[in-house]
Design a protein around this motif. Sequence first.
Motif, mmCIF file in Angstrom:
data_model
loop_
_atom_site.group_PDB
_atom_site.id
_atom_site.type_symbol
_atom_site.label_atom_id
_atom_site.label_comp_id
_atom_site.label_asym_id
_atom_site.label_seq_id
_atom_site.Cartn_x
_atom_site.Cartn_y
_atom_site.Cartn_z
ATOM 1 N N UNK A 1 0.867 -1.166 0.000
ATOM 2 C CA UNK A 1 0.000 0.000 0.000
ATOM 3 C C UNK A 1 0.904 1.215 0.000
ATOM 4 N N UNK A 2 0.562 2.223 -0.794
ATOM 5 C CA UNK A 2 1.499 3.319 -1.039
ATOM 6 C C UNK A 2 1.922 4.052 0.228
ATOM 7 N N UNK A 3 1.052 4.106 1.253
ATOM 8 C CA UNK A 3 1.375 4.867 2.453
ATOM 9 C C UNK A 3 2.181 4.074 3.477
ATOM 10 N N UNK A 4 2.515 2.818 3.188
ATOM 11 C CA UNK A 4 3.286 1.989 4.116
ATOM 12 C C UNK A 4 4.708 1.712 3.652
ATOM 13 N N UNK B 1 -3.243 -1.701 -2.833
ATOM 14 C CA UNK B 1 -4.020 -0.475 -3.055
ATOM 15 C C UNK B 1 -5.423 -0.765 -3.579
ATOM 16 N N UNK B 2 -5.946 -1.927 -3.234
ATOM 17 C CA UNK B 2 -7.295 -2.300 -3.658
ATOM 18 C C UNK B 2 -8.324 -1.743 -2.683
ATOM 19 N N UNK B 3 -9.339 -1.111 -3.212
ATOM 20 C CA UNK B 3 -10.420 -0.568 -2.396
ATOM 21 C C UNK B 3 -11.758 -1.025 -2.981
ATOM 22 N N UNK B 4 -12.826 -0.671 -2.336
ATOM 23 C CA UNK B 4 -14.162 -0.985 -2.858
ATOM 24 C C UNK B 4 -15.030 0.261 -2.800
ATOM 25 N N UNK C 1 -5.395 4.870 -9.777
ATOM 26 C CA UNK C 1 -4.177 4.953 -10.576
ATOM 27 C C UNK C 1 -3.083 5.711 -9.834
ATOM 28 N N UNK C 2 -3.432 6.803 -9.178
ATOM 29 C CA UNK C 2 -2.434 7.592 -8.458
ATOM 30 C C UNK C 2 -1.818 6.815 -7.304
ATOM 31 N N UNK C 3 -2.595 5.955 -6.646
ATOM 32 C CA UNK C 3 -2.055 5.134 -5.556
ATOM 33 C C UNK C 3 -1.062 4.116 -6.085
ATOM 34 N N UNK C 4 -1.362 3.537 -7.243
ATOM 35 C CA UNK C 4 -0.443 2.584 -7.880
ATOM 36 C C UNK C 4 0.880 3.279 -8.208
ATOM 37 N N UNK C 5 0.795 4.453 -8.804
ATOM 38 C CA UNK C 5 2.002 5.201 -9.143
ATOM 39 C C UNK C 5 2.793 5.588 -7.899
ATOM 40 N N UNK C 6 2.089 5.981 -6.855
ATOM 41 C CA UNK C 6 2.760 6.419 -5.629
ATOM 42 C C UNK C 6 3.523 5.281 -4.985
ATOM 43 N N UNK D 1 -1.943 1.642 -18.680
ATOM 44 C CA UNK D 1 -0.727 0.827 -18.765
ATOM 45 C C UNK D 1 0.390 1.566 -19.484
ATOM 46 N N UNK D 2 0.057 2.200 -20.602
ATOM 47 C CA UNK D 2 1.056 2.965 -21.334
ATOM 48 C C UNK D 2 1.585 4.117 -20.485
ATOM 49 N N UNK D 3 0.680 4.793 -19.790
ATOM 50 C CA UNK D 3 1.084 5.928 -18.958
ATOM 51 C C UNK D 3 2.023 5.491 -17.837
ATOM 52 N N UNK D 4 1.691 4.380 -17.174
ATOM 53 C CA UNK D 4 2.535 3.933 -16.070
ATOM 54 C C UNK D 4 3.898 3.464 -16.586
ATOM 55 N N UNK D 5 3.963 2.947 -17.806
ATOM 56 C CA UNK D 5 5.244 2.550 -18.390
ATOM 57 C C UNK D 5 6.147 3.769 -18.591
ATOM 58 N N UNK D 6 5.576 4.865 -19.087
ATOM 59 C CA UNK D 6 6.364 6.083 -19.263
ATOM 60 C C UNK D 6 6.778 6.670 -17.916
ATOM 61 N N UNK D 7 5.894 6.633 -16.943
ATOM 62 C CA UNK D 7 6.246 7.141 -15.616
ATOM 63 C C UNK D 7 7.373 6.315 -15.008
#
Length: 337
Positions: free
Chosen positions: A178-181, A210-213, A226-231, A291-297
């Motif tokens: 999880x991004x905050x841990x 980073x899975x939520x409901x 998406x932002x949590x995945x990147x973080x 997916x493309x965006x996260x690859x560039x990041x």
Amino acid sequence: RNPDPKRLLEGYFRSAATMNCARVVIAEGLADLRKATTWDMGFEKNTVRRNENEVMAQKIVSALDFIETCGVALDPVLRSVDMFVSHEGLHLPYEEALTRKSPTNGEYYNIGTHFLWIGDRTRQLDHGHVEYFRGIANPIGIKVGPTMKPLELVDLIEKVWPNPLETPGKVTLITRFGYDNVSSMLPPLIEAVKKANFPVVWICDPMHGNTTSTTVDGKKFKTRKFDSVLKELEECVKAHKESGSFLAGVHFELTGDNVTECTGGPENLTDAHLPERYNTGCDPRLNYAQSIEVAFRLAEYLLESRKSISDYPAQHTLGSPPGSPVRKQLRRNSILE
């Protein structure tokens, strides 16, 4: 879900068909970096980001053109990719049925996959899953989540990997906090593994932590931001750099289809978009645009934290074989408490 062995067989054959399809499209040049400028960037609503991605793709193609113009043959790795498959070793009867003894070296291999990992729910030292993993020669992975303590991780690696110095890289640690841990949990684990002299491979899984409901129109959806995945990915890159370690890979759940299962990203998807194309049968996946965006990041993160690969072995070779007094001292070291 009701147990149904026929679904296991169906999944096996569908996987085989998917692999054959992937081999065909790879052979036709899908992974050729010289075609980077043909990647579709139209999904990017942020014009600044779209321009940055297009410039990066053009730089890739220009660099490759320059190399070929100089008469230097391109490495085949730039034209194609090796494809390997992996899955979690959860259902032991299925895994055992696909385990064979090699006639050449006498070792046992799971021939149903190249790479098998043990999940966070089945990593107990005295249970059957760990015993099975201990007996196969495949490269194996270990999911490392928020409940994993440094001493537990060292004990688990030691249990499934009796000869680490003879088989460096056999064990891959797949972190998912999880991004905050990440900043508080990952560095102590890296330090413990380094001091124990385990030549592991580190991978970041920024999806499962980073899975939520959420509920839309009375229906519940499992999703990810998406932002949590990147973080989490960014935090992992940072933690490894600061710890003198090396992030060697990433684990994503994604699809080339235009689904609406994860929110955010270049299309600015919101919870309201989830019902439109929520097609997953299990976990939410990044769609093509995300997916493309996260690859560039990821490329940007690696560029910013780039270091010499030749430095990596020196930082991880501590000269202390497993079972040595240094290893025993680790158990009294505060980092493992």
